[in-house]
Design a protein around this motif. Structure first.
Motif, short mmCIF file in Angstrom:
data_model
loop_
_atom_site.label_atom_id
_atom_site.label_comp_id
_atom_site.label_asym_id
_atom_site.label_seq_id
_atom_site.Cartn_x
_atom_site.Cartn_y
_atom_site.Cartn_z
N SER A 1 -60.23 -43.91 74.57
CA SER A 1 -61.46 -43.94 73.77
C SER A 1 -62.61 -44.61 74.51
O SER A 1 -63.76 -44.44 74.11
N LYS B 1 -53.61 -46.33 79.80
CA LYS B 1 -55.00 -46.74 79.64
C LYS B 1 -55.59 -46.16 78.37
O LYS B 1 -55.18 -45.11 77.87
N ASP B 2 -56.56 -46.85 77.84
CA ASP B 2 -57.19 -46.47 76.58
C ASP B 2 -58.13 -45.30 76.81
O ASP B 2 -59.04 -45.38 77.62
#
Length: 88
Positions: free
Chosen positions: A87, A84-85
């Protein structure tokens, strides 16, 4: 028996018992359910068996049908955590 078997050997005995039971299960399954194994004399005399439906049923067993609907991930929670990202 307790005098001859030390506690250090218990994990090895458990692993060997498990593997041996898997081997016996697979050999029994193949001998009894495999459409290519010819046990009775009527099927041994035939050079080519007409058992396509039986072979399809053997190849497409319940576990394979269940796994076909599952995603090909060994540990989905860990995969999603690392993919998962961060940011957002």
């Amino acid at each position: 028996m307790g005098r001859w078997v030390k506690p250090d050997v218990y994990p090895l005995m458990a692993a060997m018992t498990f593997v041996t039971s898997l081997c016996i299960f697979q050999l029994t399954r193949n001998a009894l359910l495999n459409p290519d194994v010819r046990v009775n004399k009527a099927h041994r005399g035939m050079s080519v068996l007409d058992n396509a439906e039986e072979g399809r049923k053997y190849a497409e067993h319940g576990l394979r049908k269940f796994l076909r609907t599952r995603p090909p991930e060994v540990m989905p929670t860990i995969n999603h955590f690392f993919s998962k990202d961060k940011s957002t």
